[in-house]
Write an enzyme that holds these catalytic residues in place. Sequence first.
Site, PDB file in Angstrom:
ATOM      1  N   ARG A 102      22.439 -47.163   1.286  1.00 24.04           N
ATOM      2  CA  ARG A 102      21.859 -46.091   2.111  1.00 24.04           C
ATOM      3  C   ARG A 102      20.411 -45.813   1.706  1.00 24.04           C
ATOM      4  O   ARG A 102      19.556 -45.535   2.548  1.00 24.04           O
ATOM      5  CB  ARG A 102      22.708 -44.810   2.010  1.00 24.04           C
ATOM      6  CG  ARG A 102      22.239 -43.724   2.968  1.00 24.04           C
ATOM      7  CD  ARG A 102      23.174 -42.522   2.998  1.00 24.04           C
ATOM      8  NE  ARG A 102      23.223 -41.830   1.714  1.00 24.04           N
ATOM      9  CZ  ARG A 102      24.025 -40.792   1.456  1.00 24.04           C
ATOM     10  NH1 ARG A 102      24.843 -40.331   2.389  1.00 24.04           N
ATOM     11  NH2 ARG A 102      24.019 -40.211   0.279  1.00 24.04           N
TER      12      ARG A 102
ATOM     13  N   LYS B 157      17.668 -39.821   4.183  1.00 17.63           N
ATOM     14  CA  LYS B 157      17.788 -38.859   3.088  1.00 17.63           C
ATOM     15  C   LYS B 157      16.406 -38.773   2.444  1.00 17.63           C
ATOM     16  O   LYS B 157      16.128 -39.399   1.417  1.00 17.63           O
ATOM     17  CB  LYS B 157      18.856 -39.351   2.101  1.00 17.63           C
ATOM     18  CG  LYS B 157      19.598 -38.217   1.452  1.00 17.63           C
ATOM     19  CD  LYS B 157      20.880 -38.651   0.835  1.00 17.63           C
ATOM     20  CE  LYS B 157      21.300 -37.693  -0.265  1.00 17.63           C
ATOM     21  NZ  LYS B 157      21.358 -36.278   0.106  1.00 17.63           N
TER      22      LYS B 157
ATOM     23  N   GLU C 221      26.215 -30.553  10.898  1.00 20.12           N
ATOM     24  CA  GLU C 221      26.757 -30.594   9.534  1.00 20.12           C
ATOM     25  C   GLU C 221      26.298 -29.330   8.827  1.00 20.12           C
ATOM     26  O   GLU C 221      25.824 -28.388   9.475  1.00 20.12           O
ATOM     27  CB  GLU C 221      26.282 -31.843   8.808  1.00 20.12           C
ATOM     28  CG  GLU C 221      24.761 -31.944   8.711  1.00 20.12           C
ATOM     29  CD  GLU C 221      24.300 -33.083   7.812  1.00 20.12           C
ATOM     30  OE1 GLU C 221      25.130 -33.722   7.143  1.00 20.12           O
ATOM     31  OE2 GLU C 221      23.083 -33.302   7.754  1.00 20.12           O
TER      32      GLU C 221
HETATM   33  N1  PMP Z   1      24.530 -33.819   4.537  1.00 23.75           N
HETATM   34  C1  PMP Z   1      23.393 -33.575   3.873  1.00 23.75           C
HETATM   35  C2  PMP Z   1      22.272 -32.926   4.577  1.00 23.75           C
HETATM   36  C3  PMP Z   1      23.284 -33.938   2.522  1.00 23.75           C
HETATM   37  O1  PMP Z   1      22.155 -33.706   1.862  1.00 23.75           O
HETATM   38  C4  PMP Z   1      24.383 -34.549   1.887  1.00 23.75           C
HETATM   39  C5  PMP Z   1      24.291 -34.966   0.446  1.00 23.75           C
HETATM   40  N2  PMP Z   1      24.142 -33.857  -0.410  1.00 23.75           N
HETATM   41  C6  PMP Z   1      25.556 -34.754   2.609  1.00 23.75           C
HETATM   42  C7  PMP Z   1      25.591 -34.395   3.943  1.00 23.75           C
HETATM   43  C8  PMP Z   1      26.749 -35.395   1.983  1.00 23.75           C
HETATM   44  O2  PMP Z   1      26.511 -36.776   1.789  1.00 23.75           O
HETATM   45  P1  PMP Z   1      27.185 -37.604   0.625  1.00 23.75           P
HETATM   46  O3  PMP Z   1      28.661 -37.491   0.806  1.00 23.75           O
HETATM   47  O4  PMP Z   1      26.711 -38.999   0.828  1.00 23.75           O
HETATM   48  O5  PMP Z   1      26.740 -37.023  -0.667  1.00 23.75           O
END
Ligand code: PMP
Length: 290
Positions: free
Chosen positions: A50, A149, A182
């Site tokens: 990612r 990200k 989200e």
């Molecule tokens: N959404 C956002 C905006 C995030 O920053 C994150 C990670 N902290 C997630 C969802 C969760 O992603 P992951 O399970 O890959 O940590």
Amino acid sequence: MKIYINGNFFSEENANISVFDHGLLYGDGIFEGIRVYNKRVFKLVEHVERLYYSAKAIALTIPMSEKEMIEAVLETCRVNELSDGYIRLVVTRGVGTLGLGPDRCGTPQIIIIASNIQLYPEEFYTRGMKIITVPTTRNHHNAINPAIKSLNYLNNILAKIEANNAGVQEAIMLNSQGFVAECTGDNIFLVKKNQLITPPLSAGALYGITRGTVIDLAQEAGIETSEPNVTRYDVYNADECFLTGSAAELIPVIEVDGRQIGTGAPGPVFKKLLDSFHDLTKSSGTAIFV
Ligand code: PMP
């Protein structure tokens, strides 16, 4: 604590990055947050993949291969003797001028911090947390794509401030069409009539690694899973709601915008998925010591 910067390790006091780095000046860079359980780095390959996708999307060439990046993360864990914890992997655009131009930046800076994190108090995990919906909208795909990200988290930080001002620690962000995207740092799941529902990535969710893991676990357990567009109405009327993230893991939500969710306690589907998630974290991941 020893911090990795471009292949060398520095003490916390000496781990410095230039004030001209565009990661600082413009939030120009990308990152990952990764968990370590029992001397294994959980979903390391997926996180590194990612990271490279984020890099591609912002036209940043990371000056090492994915394989070398995996080894650098493992080496940072070894040097810090980390057996359980949290890794922050950061790649910045590098040192540039005071202008925006990424073309005038030098080599991207690679930083790896192997530490710990506790996002929420323990009682949130056992009793569940209360959240709200906030006015700040999730990034539009035509702006900073929400799948990236990036080091520019200000949009999510504004949403977090709105949540904190209302006395809660997490918040639902809607997309520009009004669908649930989200939360500020976590993906969201609903359970309705024993079916698992999570907003589609096209609604503006991050391609969460924990989200993907939970979907896999649900499928293995024979729980039907779908990714429809979700509105606040669907959230209020869900039987269960929970959030996922590498730092938060799985956390139950018992109230949204003053509406009790389900029975107001963590539900059976959540508990089942949490158990299988814990089993998985105990037994899988890339071994730090080989
Ligand atoms: N959404 C956002 C905006 C995030 O920053 C994150 C990670 N902290 C997630 C969802 C969760 O992603 P992951 O399970 O890959 O940590």
